[in-house]
Design an enzyme around this catalytic site. Sequence first.
Site, PDB file in Angstrom:
ATOM      1  N   SER A   1       1.654   3.862   1.704  1.00 54.41           N
ATOM      2  CA  SER A   1       2.500   4.360   2.797  1.00 54.41           C
ATOM      3  C   SER A   1       3.661   3.416   3.101  1.00 54.41           C
ATOM      4  O   SER A   1       4.545   3.752   3.880  1.00 54.41           O
ATOM      5  CB  SER A   1       1.657   4.525   4.069  1.00 54.41           C
ATOM      6  OG  SER A   1       1.244   3.259   4.543  1.00 54.41           O
ATOM      7  N   LYS A   2       3.657   2.235   2.512  1.00 51.62           N
ATOM      8  CA  LYS A   2       4.620   1.198   2.906  1.00 51.62           C
ATOM      9  C   LYS A   2       5.983   1.397   2.221  1.00 51.62           C
ATOM     10  O   LYS A   2       6.076   2.075   1.208  1.00 51.62           O
ATOM     11  CB  LYS A   2       4.055  -0.182   2.595  1.00 51.62           C
ATOM     12  CG  LYS A   2       2.643  -0.419   3.150  1.00 51.62           C
ATOM     13  CD  LYS A   2       2.587  -0.476   4.678  1.00 51.62           C
ATOM     14  CE  LYS A   2       1.197  -0.303   5.222  1.00 51.62           C
ATOM     15  NZ  LYS A   2       0.537  -1.514   5.653  1.00 51.62           N
ATOM     16  N   ASN A   3       7.009   0.757   2.790  1.00 52.23           N
ATOM     17  CA  ASN A   3       8.388   0.981   2.332  1.00 52.23           C
ATOM     18  C   ASN A   3       8.606   0.598   0.866  1.00 52.23           C
ATOM     19  O   ASN A   3       9.569   1.053   0.249  1.00 52.23           O
ATOM     20  CB  ASN A   3       9.396   0.179   3.172  1.00 52.23           C
ATOM     21  CG  ASN A   3       9.377   0.546   4.640  1.00 52.23           C
ATOM     22  OD1 ASN A   3       8.398   1.096   5.138  1.00 52.23           O
ATOM     23  ND2 ASN A   3      10.458   0.240   5.343  1.00 52.23           N
TER      24      ASN A   3
ATOM     25  N   GLN B   1       0.860  -1.195   0.000  1.00 50.80           N
ATOM     26  CA  GLN B   1       0.000   0.000   0.000  1.00 50.80           C
ATOM     27  C   GLN B   1       0.897   1.247   0.000  1.00 50.80           C
ATOM     28  O   GLN B   1       2.085   1.174   0.329  1.00 50.80           O
ATOM     29  CB  GLN B   1      -0.913  -0.087   1.239  1.00 50.80           C
ATOM     30  CG  GLN B   1      -1.942   1.004   1.380  1.00 50.80           C
ATOM     31  CD  GLN B   1      -1.405   2.160   2.193  1.00 50.80           C
ATOM     32  OE1 GLN B   1      -0.418   2.032   2.895  1.00 50.80           O
ATOM     33  NE2 GLN B   1      -2.053   3.304   2.078  1.00 50.80           N
TER      34      GLN B   1
END
Length: 420
Positions: A195-197, A193
């Site tokens: 916001s993920k790294n 998603q």
Amino acid sequence: MSSKLALLGGKPVVTGPVTESWPQFDQDEATAVMEVLESGNWNHGPKCQEFEEEFARLQNAKYGLLCTCGTAALEVICRGAKIGVGDEVITSPYTFHGTCMGIMMAGGTVTFADIDPDTNNIDPDAIEVAITPRTRAIMVVHFGGLACDMNRILDIAAKHDLLVLEDAAHGWGAQYAGRGLGSWGLASGFSFQQSKNMTSGEGGIALTSDEEMADIIGCVINSGRSIYERAPEELRWGGNHRITDFLAAILLCQLERVEAQNDIREQNAAMLTRALSQLEGIDPIRRVPEATRVSWHVYGARFNKEAFEGVSRSVFMRALRAEGVPVGSGYSEPVYKNPVFQHDWQGGAYKPLAWTTTPDAPDYRDLQLPNVEQYCRERISISQTVMLTSENRMGEVVNAFEKVCGQAKELIGLENKEVS
Ligand SMILES: *Cc1c(COP(=O)(O)O)cnc(C)c1O
């Protein structure tokens, strides 16, 4: 050095932006997406298969199965593990509620076990207490990409004949004892998603090293049909959770960056932990010794207000923000305090399958897990985009913590003014 606090009109310690822009991409992503456009393979195709193999290799698992999101990945691994109505799955209350949604949408029931506040992860002792005759599995959450105490958890699971599943939503490139997160249980789920790294906007992947699991999960993702002809050509029950080659093409580019970015986060985390450990009243998160690589989706520390003569966490964080450090407070409550576990319990318009068919569905309204509740009041969070900042800038972040801790008594009068 001991200039006035920025909150009280002094000069901020941090001299420029700390947060790296996110998501990150360059010409590689643009070219890769264009290639898919021109290939005519707009659906679940060769890029998906290539990414599945590469990502599974990074995490030391055999099979990867892309799907729409992390929540879907957790649901399909629960289905693959044949978790169903009446089956209890023990998990952590300090997590994104998607962990629980995955379990519940598969038909299972969530049982919460308290956390170890030093590591922000599920406490193995609390798992043992939570086991009942209906427990089928433990869904560990490697929160922030920091590994759980897998040796102990695997021992407990073996002793009680339970499956281990992993919410490795934050685990990209992270390791326990030198081996990838997501390869320790029967199966695991990761999120891509925004916001993920590592991100394709939305997206997720299930990993397993068990061939039968891979076959079943593949069918659950692919309208009941085997993906890549891995399973016999017979239809099983399954929704459609496939993603497209556009997303896989982006993920292949993101995969090229994730290790170098995790190196930066690890270096910054080491600097922070070294410095914050010296500060009275701030307890930086601890890693179990086997957590050999952490992806730091979020960095955590605990704020002990007794050490600051009662200055509240919110005023302390306001002072840090004024110095230029973007800090957050993490989850305000354990996930079981969410309305779906509280007033919607058994009364909502839509009930999870497990609760419509199990006469004695658990009542979460009286549940109190003291460690996680205290933790939610004390946590200070620093996001992965801050953890990507330069060494110099992280040095300024450290200086800001030292300055605010050193002058915390100046904040005492501000207690009654409500803070943003
Ligand atoms: C993001 C996340 C998920 C769910 O991932 P989505 O891709 O948003 O569905 C699950 N568990 C944790 C801990 C997460 O942070």
